[in-house]
Write an enzyme that holds these catalytic residues in place. Structure first.
Site, mmCIF file in Angstrom:
data_model
loop_
_atom_site.group_PDB
_atom_site.id
_atom_site.type_symbol
_atom_site.label_atom_id
_atom_site.label_comp_id
_atom_site.label_asym_id
_atom_site.label_seq_id
_atom_site.Cartn_x
_atom_site.Cartn_y
_atom_site.Cartn_z
ATOM 1 N N PHE A 120 0.893 -1.266 -0.021
ATOM 2 C CA PHE A 120 0.066 -0.007 0.105
ATOM 3 C C PHE A 120 0.951 1.214 0.055
ATOM 4 C CE2 PHE A 120 -2.359 3.468 1.278
ATOM 5 C CZ PHE A 120 -3.511 3.384 0.605
ATOM 6 N N ASP B 299 9.633 2.654 1.790
ATOM 7 C CA ASP B 299 8.277 3.674 2.040
ATOM 8 C C ASP B 299 8.177 3.402 3.676
ATOM 9 O OD1 ASP B 299 5.708 4.582 2.738
ATOM 10 O OD2 ASP B 299 4.766 3.710 0.978
ATOM 11 N N LYS C 292 2.916 11.229 6.970
ATOM 12 C CA LYS C 292 2.093 10.900 8.196
ATOM 13 C C LYS C 292 2.528 11.809 9.344
ATOM 14 C CE LYS C 292 0.182 6.551 6.738
ATOM 15 N NZ LYS C 292 -1.506 6.917 6.256
HETATM 16 C C1 PLP Z 1 3.135 2.803 3.773
HETATM 17 C C2 PLP Z 1 2.237 3.885 2.953
HETATM 18 N N1 PLP Z 1 2.645 4.859 2.121
HETATM 19 C C3 PLP Z 1 1.954 5.802 1.466
HETATM 20 C C4 PLP Z 1 0.705 6.029 1.958
HETATM 21 C C5 PLP Z 1 0.090 7.270 1.512
HETATM 22 O O1 PLP Z 1 -0.089 8.240 2.284
HETATM 23 P P1 PLP Z 1 -1.298 9.543 2.006
HETATM 24 O O2 PLP Z 1 -2.633 8.630 2.607
HETATM 25 O O3 PLP Z 1 -0.920 10.610 2.873
HETATM 26 O O4 PLP Z 1 -1.242 9.644 0.831
HETATM 27 C C6 PLP Z 1 0.398 5.347 3.229
HETATM 28 C C7 PLP Z 1 -1.078 5.672 3.890
HETATM 29 O O5 PLP Z 1 -1.536 4.891 4.459
HETATM 30 C C8 PLP Z 1 1.164 4.338 3.637
HETATM 31 O O6 PLP Z 1 0.460 3.623 4.760
#
Ligand code: PLP
Length: 400
Positions: free
Chosen positions: A141, A226, A255
């Site tokens: 994700f 990530d 986040k």
């Molecule tokens: C591992 C990871 N990458 C990217 C994102 C995307 O972040 P955003 O919702 O701020 O676009 C999330 C969101 O849950 C995430 O958990």
């Protein structure tokens, strides 16, 4: 008369139904606690999917935001403002990287990482034009843009959003042989979550991340971690990669970087990688704005003390010990690291959604994912007593 039912109905009436929130309407919060429009209090065991690692309205972060609101909030990157350099320097130091590129949302940081990796591939590695490929993992994700959902393996996230962006190869998560086999001369990067949060807090085998690091180095491929959800204290270290002694080429952060106040994301990498971007090739009107930088610099300073990472280790042990005690009593599995846990509920008992609804009735807020799994990610300011309280409420829900 309770205000919650009509507030829930109003929200449903006036918004797209792209979420299925619990029927609770929050009006204020402090630390690990939320209060709803009817004055009921809830222990927050989700913390905005880790966007609230420091709790709600941490005094230092609120102070930084207030001070900045009174001085300067936005310039765009057409001009430099006085919060910018400190933020980039201090976040770079926290990451051990030369350069930082600030954006807003997590998905934008991921998009930035993909663009930088492709450009690096063409300009530094010498990949043939238009051939760059990135290896990603099943169950990933990384956000919701059209490019990112193109390599999602979750049909809800992906279906009917095509045509899809090419240039990604999906391999099973945790399988180093499959990842190694997927790398060829056109591979510019491996993009992974060091722990897959959305998938249910899935921790890969111990030797996986070091193996990915080794293969990426040997094959001249960038390792992009990530750490948008796993990073910034959540797992008991600044980065989840730290537990394995692994240093990726690029950190993607978001986040918690915004302290639960403003959306702030960033890419951190060394100059040989991020240096490929030249003026006009990438940007964002709001990325790196003064308010974001002021809050995020304070976030970096909180993390630099190590206090939150320590809390996550110590309190995480208590959380996991409590949860392990429920295996066989309604839970079939518990995973995770630090103050982060994925719990599989016995599907014969109830769904994850039902469990979260019953927890809500008992004053604990958490979020289900993928059927019978619940994620717990309380703010790192939670106390031992509050953890025991959350575990006790879960035990009561599982008892029925
Ligand atoms: C591992 C990871 N990458 C990217 C994102 C995307 O972040 P955003 O919702 O701020 O676009 C999330 C969101 O849950 C995430 O958990």
């Amino acid at each position: 008369m309770l205000r919650t039912p009509s507030a829930v109905r109003d929200a449903e009436r006036h918004t797209a139904h792209n979420y299925h929130p619990l029927p609770v309407v929050i009006s204020s919060a402090e630390g690990a606690w939320l209060t709803d429009v009817d004055g009921r209090r809830y222990l927050d065991c989700l913390a905005g999917y880790s966007a609230l690692n420091f709790g709600h309205r941490h005094p230092k972060l609120i102070e930084a935001a207030h001070a900045q609101l009174d001085r300067l909030t936005l310039t765009s990157r057409a001009f430099i403002h006085d919060q910018f350099a400190d933020f980039c320097r201090e976040l770079g130091a926290l990451c051990g990287k030369d350069l930082v590129l600030p954006m807003n949302t997590g998905a934008e940081a991921v998009e930035t990482g993909i663009k930088v990796a492709r450009k690096w591939g063409y300009q530094v590695k010498g990949v043939a034009p238009g051939q760059a490929n990135i290896v990603v993992a099943e169950g990933n994700f990384h956000g919701r843009t059209t490019t990112i959902v193109s390599f999602s393996t979750d049909e809800d996230a992906r279906a009917d959003f095509g045509p899809y962006t090419p240039g990604f190869t999906v391999v099973p998560y945790g399988d180093l042989d499959a990842l190694t086999a997927a790398i060829d001369e056109n591979t510019v990067a491996v993009l992974l979550e060091p722990i897959q949060g959305e998938q249910g807090v899935v921790v890969p085998p111990e030797d996986y991340l070091p193996g990915v690091r080794r293969v990426c180095t040997e094959r001249n491929v960038l390792f992009i971690a990530d750490e948008i959800q796993s990073g910034l204290g959540r797992t008991g270290a600044t980065f989840a990669c730290d537990h394995e002694g692994v240093v990726p080429d690029m950190y993607l952060l978001g986040k918690a970087l915004g302290g639960g106040i403003v959306p702030v994301s960033a890419v951190a990498a060394n100059a040989d990688v991020l240096g490929v971007l030249k003026p006009g090739q990438h940007g964002s009107t709001f990325g790196g704005n003064p308010l974001a930088c002021a809050v995020a610099t304070e976030v970096v300073r909180l993390l630099a003390t190590g206090e939150f990472q320590r809390r996550s280790v110590e309190l995480g042990e208590r959380l996991h010990a409590g949860l392990r005690g429920l295996i066989g009593k309604g839970l079939v599995a518990v995973r995770g690291r630090g103050l982060w846990a994925g719990l599989d509920i016995d599907p014969a008992l109830m769904t994850g959604r039902e469990a979260c609804e019953r927890l809500m009735e008992r004053g604990v807020l958490a979020k289900d994912t993928h059927g019978s799994t619940i994620r717990l990610a309380p703010p790192l300011v939670i106390t031992e007593e509050e953890i025991d309280h959350a575990v006790a409420q879960l035990a009561a829900v599982l008892e029925g």
